[in-house]
Design an enzyme around this catalytic site. Structure first.
Site, PDB file in Angstrom:
ATOM      1  N   LEU A 161     -14.466 -57.984 -19.450  1.00 15.08           N
ATOM      2  CA  LEU A 161     -13.345 -58.929 -19.536  1.00 15.08           C
ATOM      3  C   LEU A 161     -12.543 -58.776 -20.827  1.00 15.08           C
ATOM      4  O   LEU A 161     -11.848 -59.698 -21.241  1.00 15.08           O
ATOM      5  CB  LEU A 161     -13.827 -60.388 -19.357  1.00 15.08           C
ATOM      6  CG  LEU A 161     -14.575 -60.661 -18.032  1.00 15.08           C
ATOM      7  CD1 LEU A 161     -14.994 -62.134 -17.959  1.00 15.08           C
ATOM      8  CD2 LEU A 161     -13.717 -60.303 -16.817  1.00 15.08           C
TER       9      LEU A 161
ATOM     10  N   ASN B 194     -10.027 -56.792 -21.159  1.00 17.35           N
ATOM     11  CA  ASN B 194      -8.608 -56.676 -20.789  1.00 17.35           C
ATOM     12  C   ASN B 194      -8.444 -57.080 -19.330  1.00 17.35           C
ATOM     13  O   ASN B 194      -7.708 -56.450 -18.576  1.00 17.35           O
ATOM     14  CB  ASN B 194      -8.116 -55.246 -21.036  1.00 17.35           C
ATOM     15  CG  ASN B 194      -6.613 -55.116 -20.878  1.00 17.35           C
ATOM     16  OD1 ASN B 194      -5.880 -56.090 -21.072  1.00 17.35           O
ATOM     17  ND2 ASN B 194      -6.155 -53.937 -20.505  1.00 17.35           N
TER      18      ASN B 194
ATOM     19  N   ASP C 120     -20.942 -54.586 -20.477  1.00 17.31           N
ATOM     20  CA  ASP C 120     -20.311 -53.369 -20.969  1.00 17.31           C
ATOM     21  C   ASP C 120     -20.804 -52.152 -20.181  1.00 17.31           C
ATOM     22  O   ASP C 120     -22.001 -51.836 -20.201  1.00 17.31           O
ATOM     23  CB  ASP C 120     -20.687 -53.234 -22.464  1.00 17.31           C
ATOM     24  CG  ASP C 120     -20.116 -51.991 -23.105  1.00 17.31           C
ATOM     25  OD1 ASP C 120     -19.356 -51.255 -22.443  1.00 17.31           O
ATOM     26  OD2 ASP C 120     -20.434 -51.755 -24.288  1.00 17.31           O
TER      27      ASP C 120
ATOM     28  N   GLY D  35     -12.393 -48.537 -18.776  1.00 17.05           N
ATOM     29  CA  GLY D  35     -11.844 -47.664 -19.810  1.00 17.05           C
ATOM     30  C   GLY D  35     -10.597 -48.258 -20.430  1.00 17.05           C
ATOM     31  O   GLY D  35     -10.020 -49.208 -19.902  1.00 17.05           O
TER      32      GLY D  35
ATOM     33  N   LYS E 240      -6.641 -47.691 -21.669  1.00 13.98           N
ATOM     34  CA  LYS E 240      -5.609 -46.956 -20.926  1.00 13.98           C
ATOM     35  C   LYS E 240      -4.224 -46.923 -21.553  1.00 13.98           C
ATOM     36  O   LYS E 240      -3.252 -46.568 -20.884  1.00 13.98           O
ATOM     37  CB  LYS E 240      -5.510 -47.525 -19.514  1.00 13.98           C
ATOM     38  CG  LYS E 240      -5.181 -48.994 -19.508  1.00 13.98           C
ATOM     39  CD  LYS E 240      -4.944 -49.524 -18.102  1.00 13.98           C
ATOM     40  CE  LYS E 240      -4.421 -50.929 -18.181  1.00 13.98           C
ATOM     41  NZ  LYS E 240      -4.131 -51.538 -16.913  1.00 13.98           N
TER      42      LYS E 240
ATOM     43  N   SER F 179      -6.348 -39.375 -13.721  1.00  9.84           N
ATOM     44  CA  SER F 179      -4.910 -39.599 -13.875  1.00  9.84           C
ATOM     45  C   SER F 179      -4.165 -38.283 -13.756  1.00  9.84           C
ATOM     46  O   SER F 179      -4.674 -37.224 -14.145  1.00  9.84           O
ATOM     47  CB  SER F 179      -4.665 -40.186 -15.266  1.00  9.84           C
ATOM     48  OG  SER F 179      -3.293 -40.152 -15.581  1.00  9.84           O
TER      49      SER F 179
ATOM     50  N   TYR G 151      -5.894 -40.401 -24.911  1.00 12.85           N
ATOM     51  CA  TYR G 151      -6.147 -41.044 -23.619  1.00 12.85           C
ATOM     52  C   TYR G 151      -6.264 -39.991 -22.506  1.00 12.85           C
ATOM     53  O   TYR G 151      -7.234 -39.956 -21.750  1.00 12.85           O
ATOM     54  CB  TYR G 151      -5.019 -42.042 -23.285  1.00 12.85           C
ATOM     55  CG  TYR G 151      -4.957 -42.391 -21.825  1.00 12.85           C
ATOM     56  CD1 TYR G 151      -5.894 -43.265 -21.276  1.00 12.85           C
ATOM     57  CD2 TYR G 151      -3.999 -41.827 -20.976  1.00 12.85           C
ATOM     58  CE1 TYR G 151      -5.864 -43.560 -19.923  1.00 12.85           C
ATOM     59  CE2 TYR G 151      -3.958 -42.119 -19.628  1.00 12.85           C
ATOM     60  CZ  TYR G 151      -4.898 -42.987 -19.108  1.00 12.85           C
ATOM     61  OH  TYR G 151      -4.872 -43.268 -17.765  1.00 12.85           O
TER      62      TYR G 151
ATOM     63  N   LYS H 262      -9.627 -38.458 -20.024  1.00 17.93           N
ATOM     64  CA  LYS H 262      -9.665 -38.311 -18.560  1.00 17.93           C
ATOM     65  C   LYS H 262     -10.073 -36.879 -18.192  1.00 17.93           C
ATOM     66  O   LYS H 262     -10.912 -36.677 -17.304  1.00 17.93           O
ATOM     67  CB  LYS H 262      -8.305 -38.660 -17.944  1.00 17.93           C
ATOM     68  CG  LYS H 262      -7.914 -40.117 -18.079  1.00 17.93           C
ATOM     69  CD  LYS H 262      -8.797 -41.019 -17.223  1.00 17.93           C
ATOM     70  CE  LYS H 262      -8.418 -42.485 -17.341  1.00 17.93           C
ATOM     71  NZ  LYS H 262      -9.395 -43.377 -16.675  1.00 17.93           N
TER      72      LYS H 262
ATOM     73  N   PHE I  73      -1.150 -41.143  -9.701  1.00 19.85           N
ATOM     74  CA  PHE I  73       0.190 -40.986 -10.251  1.00 19.85           C
ATOM     75  C   PHE I  73       0.574 -42.354 -10.853  1.00 19.85           C
ATOM     76  O   PHE I  73      -0.163 -42.851 -11.690  1.00 19.85           O
ATOM     77  CB  PHE I  73       1.119 -40.344  -9.221  1.00 19.85           C
ATOM     78  CG  PHE I  73       0.867 -38.835  -9.225  1.00 19.85           C
ATOM     79  CD1 PHE I  73      -0.327 -38.313  -8.721  1.00 19.85           C
ATOM     80  CD2 PHE I  73       1.734 -37.962  -9.858  1.00 19.85           C
ATOM     81  CE1 PHE I  73      -0.628 -36.954  -8.829  1.00 19.85           C
ATOM     82  CE2 PHE I  73       1.445 -36.598  -9.963  1.00 19.85           C
ATOM     83  CZ  PHE I  73       0.265 -36.105  -9.450  1.00 19.85           C
TER      84      PHE I  73
ATOM     85  N   GLY J 247       6.904 -37.443 -25.851  1.00 24.33           N
ATOM     86  CA  GLY J 247       5.773 -37.155 -24.973  1.00 24.33           C
ATOM     87  C   GLY J 247       6.071 -37.336 -23.500  1.00 24.33           C
ATOM     88  O   GLY J 247       5.252 -36.976 -22.658  1.00 24.33           O
TER      89      GLY J 247
HETATM   90  C1  UD1 Z   1       2.406 -43.562 -18.697  1.00 21.33           C
HETATM   91  C2  UD1 Z   1       1.561 -42.710 -19.600  1.00 21.33           C
HETATM   92  C3  UD1 Z   1       0.530 -42.002 -18.755  1.00 21.33           C
HETATM   93  C4  UD1 Z   1      -0.307 -43.020 -17.986  1.00 21.33           C
HETATM   94  C5  UD1 Z   1       0.640 -43.883 -17.142  1.00 21.33           C
HETATM   95  C6  UD1 Z   1      -0.078 -44.994 -16.401  1.00 21.33           C
HETATM   96  C7  UD1 Z   1       3.012 -42.131 -21.506  1.00 21.33           C
HETATM   97  C8  UD1 Z   1       3.725 -41.043 -22.213  1.00 21.33           C
HETATM   98  N1  UD1 Z   1       2.420 -41.780 -20.339  1.00 21.33           N
HETATM   99  O1  UD1 Z   1       3.011 -42.702 -17.747  1.00 21.33           O
HETATM  100  O2  UD1 Z   1      -0.308 -41.215 -19.547  1.00 21.33           O
HETATM  101  O3  UD1 Z   1      -1.216 -42.363 -17.159  1.00 21.33           O
HETATM  102  O4  UD1 Z   1       1.616 -44.488 -17.992  1.00 21.33           O
HETATM  103  O5  UD1 Z   1      -0.501 -45.995 -17.270  1.00 21.33           O
HETATM  104  O6  UD1 Z   1       2.960 -43.276 -21.949  1.00 21.33           O
HETATM  105  N2  UD1 Z   1      10.465 -45.914 -19.058  1.00 21.33           N
HETATM  106  C9  UD1 Z   1      11.637 -46.455 -19.559  1.00 21.33           C
HETATM  107  N3  UD1 Z   1      11.578 -47.647 -20.236  1.00 21.33           N
HETATM  108  C10 UD1 Z   1      10.415 -48.331 -20.435  1.00 21.33           C
HETATM  109  C11 UD1 Z   1       9.206 -47.769 -19.916  1.00 21.33           C
HETATM  110  C12 UD1 Z   1       9.282 -46.566 -19.250  1.00 21.33           C
HETATM  111  O7  UD1 Z   1      12.704 -45.871 -19.398  1.00 21.33           O
HETATM  112  O8  UD1 Z   1      10.423 -49.412 -21.063  1.00 21.33           O
HETATM  113  C13 UD1 Z   1      10.522 -44.658 -18.289  1.00 21.33           C
HETATM  114  C14 UD1 Z   1       9.690 -43.513 -18.861  1.00 21.33           C
HETATM  115  O9  UD1 Z   1      10.441 -42.748 -19.759  1.00 21.33           O
HETATM  116  C15 UD1 Z   1       9.314 -42.751 -17.580  1.00 21.33           C
HETATM  117  C16 UD1 Z   1       9.210 -43.852 -16.516  1.00 21.33           C
HETATM  118  O10 UD1 Z   1       9.970 -44.943 -17.021  1.00 21.33           O
HETATM  119  O11 UD1 Z   1      10.350 -41.863 -17.207  1.00 21.33           O
HETATM  120  C17 UD1 Z   1       7.800 -44.299 -16.247  1.00 21.33           C
HETATM  121  O12 UD1 Z   1       7.184 -44.681 -17.471  1.00 21.33           O
HETATM  122  P1  UD1 Z   1       5.735 -45.369 -17.514  1.00 21.33           P
HETATM  123  O13 UD1 Z   1       5.700 -46.504 -16.546  1.00 21.33           O
HETATM  124  O14 UD1 Z   1       5.404 -45.673 -18.935  1.00 21.33           O
HETATM  125  O15 UD1 Z   1       4.756 -44.263 -16.918  1.00 21.33           O
HETATM  126  P2  UD1 Z   1       4.522 -42.727 -17.404  1.00 21.33           P
HETATM  127  O16 UD1 Z   1       5.305 -42.408 -18.611  1.00 21.33           O
HETATM  128  O17 UD1 Z   1       4.686 -41.860 -16.228  1.00 21.33           O
END
Ligand code: UD1
Length: 336
Positions: free
Chosen positions: A33, A35, A58, A82, A84, A124, A149, A153, A178, A292
């Protein structure tokens, strides 16, 4: 089957518990608990119409996992436990290695000690070294991933493979998620992030609710159709059903499968879907790219279809409508 869900009080775990119950299985949740909330498990049980035992403890402690297995006659484990958050993992790498690697190893050890040989792991799409469109499971996976992170994985995937090589009885599945979004259509359970959400959909939900001023779109100059990042957003109920299908398809060895839709959605498409659900425009601005981030990440989901007889059926619009229903009914998440 009696199935132990480590980290099962979280977003994906609670939806999977409901899906397991709908398929005649008996979920038991083990969660510290840290998160997640007890209320989420209570509500999942109410939706499923059965009792879901919650063991507070745990998953990094093999004795705790072993006791849960023995007390509940567990036959299979789905390991969700885990940490995340990508950014946090860069700041606190040792915590990520201790919690993520430690809980996977402790859970596998407890299973071996109690003769439980069915194991499903939450991996992931982040394990792919080169993000892209239509990723297949045979694409290169490694630890050269840019953040701890993702590395945890990929490392756990290797640990599962080693454990299966040493123990021919082990039946494991590694599921590469995804981008899970959405909520249960009842509006009773959903994603409940602490603090400022890192991910697009939970952030947008808070903008729609008026809790955040505006969505920041991280870059509109990517080589994608509208210039914004493209992801494979999968409804959490489809993801949950993928776990049930994997559990029922387990065979000796390790089955690795993507859980995605195979369709890409851009940030602007997600924004438009949210605006349609809410019924008005939402404030947003374009800001520089987030370090990233990849331009595109989508699955080739055909292996899951072939081996698990599973495929995602829900649309982005449904997922967003379900997110918005959850957000409206629970503006403070499970805190009431
Ligand atoms: C992120 C993590 C990934 C993790 C996944 C699920 C990073 C770099 N990657 O993936 O490792 O497995 O979450 O938890 O953090 N975006 C915006 N504005 C925002 C938030 C996101 O424009 O405020 C865009 C991002 O640039 C991206 C898309 O929305 O193009 C999805 O983002 P996000 O939901 O954070 O997922 P991932 O980046 O795919």
């Amino acid at each position: 089957m009696r199935v132990l869900l480590t980290g099962g009080a979280g977003f994906i775990g609670t939806h999977t518990a409901v899906a397991l119950a709908e398929h005649g299985h008996e979920p038991v949740v083990l969660d510290d608990l840290s998160n997640a909330s007890e209320e989420a498990v209570r509500r999942a049980a109410a939706i499923a119409g059965l009792e879901i035992p919650l063991v507070v403890g745990d998953a990094g402690d093999a004795a705790v996992v072993g006791r849960a297995i023995a007390d509940h006659g567990i036959e299979a484990v789905i390991h969700f436990a885990g940490l995340k958050a990508v950014g946090e993992s860069v700041a606190q790498p040792l915590a990520y290695y201790r919690v993520n690697i430690g809980s996977a190893v402790a859970t596998l050890e407890a299973m071996a000690a109690h003769g439980v040989d069915r194991f499903v792991f939450s991996s992931s799409a982040t394990v792919y070294e080169q993000p892209g469109a239509g990723l297949r499971e045979d694409a290169p996976v490694g630890i050269d991933l840019g953040n701890p992170y993702g590395r945890t994985k990929a490392m756990i995937e290797a640990i599962v493979a080693d454990a299966a090589a040493a123990d021919p009885a082990l039946r494991a599945a590694v599921l590469r998620y995804f981008n899970p979004i959405g909520a249960h259509p009842s509006g009773e359970i959903g994603e409940d992030p602490k603090g400022v959400p890192n991910n697009l959909v939970p952030f947008l939900a808070q903008v729609a609710a008026g809790e955040r001023a505006s969505l920041r779109i991280f870059g509109d100059d990517y080589p994608t159709p509208d210039g914004t990042g493209v992801r494979d957003y999968i409804h959490v109920l489809d993801l949950a059903e993928g776990h049930v299908a994997a559990l029922e398809a387990l065979e000796p060895g390790v089955l690795v499968a993507n859980l995605g839709t195979g369709r890409g959605g851009s940030v602007l498409e997600v924004l438009r879907a949210f605006e349609a659900a809410v019924g008005h425009d939402l404030p947003h601005e374009v800001v520089p790219r987030r370090p990233g981030d990849a331009a595109i990440s989508t699955a080739d989901p055909s292996r899951a279809h072939e081996l698990l007889a599973w495929r995602a059926t829900r649309t982005l619009d449904e997922a967003i409508a379900d997110t918005w229903r959850w957000q409206q009914r629970n503006p403070r998440g499970f805190r009431g």
